[in-house]
Design a protein around this motif. Structure first.
Motif, PDB file in Angstrom:
ATOM      1  N   SER A  36      -2.975  -3.416   4.937  1.00  0.00           N
ATOM      2  CA  SER A  36      -2.835  -3.597   3.494  1.00  0.00           C
ATOM      3  C   SER A  36      -3.583  -2.506   2.730  1.00  0.00           C
ATOM      4  O   SER A  36      -4.649  -2.054   3.139  1.00  0.00           O
ATOM      5  CB  SER A  36      -3.395  -4.958   3.076  1.00  0.00           C
ATOM      6  OG  SER A  36      -3.375  -5.086   1.674  1.00  0.00           O
ATOM      7  N   GLU A  38      -3.870  -3.178  -0.649  1.00  0.00           N
ATOM      8  CA  GLU A  38      -4.231  -3.963  -1.830  1.00  0.00           C
ATOM      9  C   GLU A  38      -5.717  -4.325  -1.793  1.00  0.00           C
ATOM     10  O   GLU A  38      -6.284  -4.506  -0.717  1.00  0.00           O
ATOM     11  CB  GLU A  38      -3.398  -5.245  -1.889  1.00  0.00           C
ATOM     12  CG  GLU A  38      -1.921  -5.005  -2.084  1.00  0.00           C
ATOM     13  CD  GLU A  38      -1.595  -4.369  -3.410  1.00  0.00           C
ATOM     14  OE1 GLU A  38      -2.244  -4.715  -4.418  1.00  0.00           O
ATOM     15  OE2 GLU A  38      -0.689  -3.508  -3.446  1.00  0.00           O
ATOM     16  N   SER A  41      -7.152  -7.024   0.534  1.00  0.00           N
ATOM     17  CA  SER A  41      -5.975  -7.293   1.384  1.00  0.00           C
ATOM     18  C   SER A  41      -5.269  -8.560   0.925  1.00  0.00           C
ATOM     19  O   SER A  41      -4.794  -9.368   1.721  1.00  0.00           O
ATOM     20  CB  SER A  41      -6.383  -7.410   2.859  1.00  0.00           C
ATOM     21  OG  SER A  41      -6.981  -6.220   3.309  1.00  0.00           O
ATOM     22  N   ASP A  43      -2.518  -9.253  -0.183  1.00  0.00           N
ATOM     23  CA  ASP A  43      -1.122  -9.478   0.201  1.00  0.00           C
ATOM     24  C   ASP A  43      -0.962  -9.866   1.670  1.00  0.00           C
ATOM     25  O   ASP A  43       0.117 -10.310   2.074  1.00  0.00           O
ATOM     26  CB  ASP A  43      -0.271  -8.249  -0.122  1.00  0.00           C
ATOM     27  CG  ASP A  43      -0.756  -6.993   0.574  1.00  0.00           C
ATOM     28  OD1 ASP A  43      -1.959  -6.904   0.912  1.00  0.00           O
ATOM     29  OD2 ASP A  43       0.056  -6.075   0.770  1.00  0.00           O
ATOM     30  N   THR A  44      -2.014  -9.726   2.471  1.00  0.00           N
ATOM     31  CA  THR A  44      -1.873  -9.997   3.909  1.00  0.00           C
ATOM     32  C   THR A  44      -2.938 -10.914   4.492  1.00  0.00           C
ATOM     33  O   THR A  44      -2.800 -11.358   5.636  1.00  0.00           O
ATOM     34  CB  THR A  44      -1.898  -8.678   4.709  1.00  0.00           C
ATOM     35  OG1 THR A  44      -3.146  -8.020   4.469  1.00  0.00           O
ATOM     36  CG2 THR A  44      -0.731  -7.766   4.336  1.00  0.00           C
TER      37      THR A  44
END
Length: 113
Positions: A36, A38, A41, A43-44
Protein backbone atom coordinates in the motif's frame (compact mmCIF):
# COMPACT_ATOMS: atom_id res chain seq x y z
CA UNK A 1 17.03 6.63 30.50
CA UNK A 2 18.12 8.22 27.22
CA UNK A 3 15.72 9.34 24.49
CA UNK A 4 16.05 6.16 22.41
CA UNK A 5 15.41 3.99 25.49
CA UNK A 6 12.30 6.05 26.30
CA UNK A 7 10.95 5.51 22.79
CA UNK A 8 11.71 1.79 22.89
CA UNK A 9 9.93 1.50 26.25
CA UNK A 10 6.88 3.24 24.80
CA UNK A 11 6.90 0.83 21.84
CA UNK A 12 6.99 -2.16 24.20
CA UNK A 13 4.09 -0.67 26.15
CA UNK A 14 2.13 -0.26 22.90
CA UNK A 15 2.74 -3.96 22.17
CA UNK A 16 1.57 -4.92 25.66
CA UNK A 17 -1.55 -2.79 25.36
CA UNK A 18 -2.37 -4.36 22.01
CA UNK A 19 -1.94 -7.83 23.49
CA UNK A 20 -4.14 -6.96 26.48
CA UNK A 21 -6.84 -5.75 24.07
CA UNK A 22 -6.53 -8.95 21.98
CA UNK A 23 -5.37 -6.91 18.99
CA UNK A 24 -2.04 -8.72 18.61
CA UNK A 25 -2.02 -11.10 15.65
CA UNK A 26 0.01 -14.28 15.29
CA UNK A 27 0.15 -14.08 11.49
CA UNK A 28 0.97 -11.07 9.31
CA UNK A 29 -1.47 -9.84 6.68
CA UNK A 30 -1.08 -11.06 3.10
CA UNK A 31 2.12 -9.89 1.38
CA UNK A 32 0.12 -7.59 -0.93
CA UNK A 33 -1.14 -5.65 2.10
CA UNK A 34 2.39 -4.31 2.60
CA UNK A 35 2.44 -2.78 -0.89
CA UNK A 36 0.00 0.00 0.00
CA UNK A 37 1.03 3.59 -0.65
CA UNK A 38 -1.84 5.01 1.40
CA UNK A 39 -1.25 6.55 4.84
CA UNK A 40 -1.49 3.87 7.54
CA UNK A 41 -2.02 1.33 4.70
CA UNK A 42 -5.67 2.20 5.19
CA UNK A 43 -6.65 0.46 1.97
CA UNK A 44 -5.05 -2.90 2.85
CA UNK A 45 -4.71 -3.17 6.64
CA UNK A 46 -6.80 -2.50 9.70
CA UNK A 47 -5.30 0.00 12.17
CA UNK A 48 -3.94 -2.61 14.57
CA UNK A 49 -2.25 -4.48 11.71
CA UNK A 50 -0.48 -1.30 10.61
CA UNK A 51 0.74 -0.71 14.17
CA UNK A 52 1.97 -4.27 14.64
CA UNK A 53 3.41 -5.04 11.22
CA UNK A 54 4.56 -1.61 9.94
CA UNK A 55 5.12 0.98 12.66
CA UNK A 56 6.55 -1.14 15.47
CA UNK A 57 9.11 -3.04 13.33
CA UNK A 58 10.23 0.15 11.56
CA UNK A 59 10.64 2.06 14.79
CA UNK A 60 12.56 -0.81 16.41
CA UNK A 61 14.81 -1.00 13.34
CA UNK A 62 15.56 2.73 13.57
CA UNK A 63 16.34 2.37 17.26
CA UNK A 64 18.55 -0.68 16.66
CA UNK A 65 20.54 1.31 14.10
CA UNK A 66 20.59 4.44 16.29
CA UNK A 67 19.21 6.16 13.19
CA UNK A 68 17.39 9.50 13.37
CA UNK A 69 13.81 9.12 14.48
CA UNK A 70 10.84 10.91 12.91
CA UNK A 71 10.30 14.38 14.32
CA UNK A 72 6.95 15.39 12.90
CA UNK A 73 5.07 12.36 14.08
CA UNK A 74 1.32 12.37 14.61
CA UNK A 75 -0.59 9.09 14.64
CA UNK A 76 -2.86 9.35 17.69
CA UNK A 77 -5.70 11.26 15.94
CA UNK A 78 -6.11 8.45 13.39
CA UNK A 79 -6.32 5.83 16.12
CA UNK A 80 -8.67 7.99 18.21
CA UNK A 81 -11.08 7.83 15.26
CA UNK A 82 -10.39 4.19 14.34
CA UNK A 83 -10.54 2.67 17.81
CA UNK A 84 -11.91 5.13 20.39
CA UNK A 85 -12.54 2.32 22.90
CA UNK A 86 -8.82 1.43 23.17
CA UNK A 87 -8.15 3.94 25.96
CA UNK A 88 -4.79 2.61 27.24
CA UNK A 89 -3.44 2.21 23.72
CA UNK A 90 -4.54 5.74 22.79
CA UNK A 91 -2.77 7.18 25.85
CA UNK A 92 0.45 5.46 24.77
CA UNK A 93 0.13 6.62 21.16
CA UNK A 94 -0.39 10.21 22.35
CA UNK A 95 2.76 9.85 24.48
CA UNK A 96 4.65 8.57 21.45
CA UNK A 97 3.42 11.52 19.38
CA UNK A 98 4.52 13.95 22.10
CA UNK A 99 7.92 12.31 22.53
CA UNK A 100 8.69 12.35 18.82
CA UNK A 101 7.58 15.96 18.29
CA UNK A 102 10.23 17.48 20.51
CA UNK A 103 12.42 20.03 18.77
CA UNK A 104 16.07 19.05 19.13
CA UNK A 105 18.93 21.42 18.40
CA UNK A 106 20.61 20.56 15.07
CA UNK A 107 23.35 17.98 15.52
CA UNK A 108 22.08 16.74 18.90
CA UNK A 109 21.83 12.95 19.49
CA UNK A 110 18.01 12.95 19.32
CA UNK A 111 17.81 15.06 16.16
CA UNK A 112 16.29 13.48 13.10
CA UNK A 113 17.26 14.00 9.48
Amino acid sequence: MDFHQQIRQLLFEVEQAMQALSMWQAQPPAREAFDSVEPFSIDTMCPEQWLQWILLPRMHALLDQRAPLPQRFVIAPYFEQAMPQATRLLVLLRQLDEALNIDFPPGSPGAGA
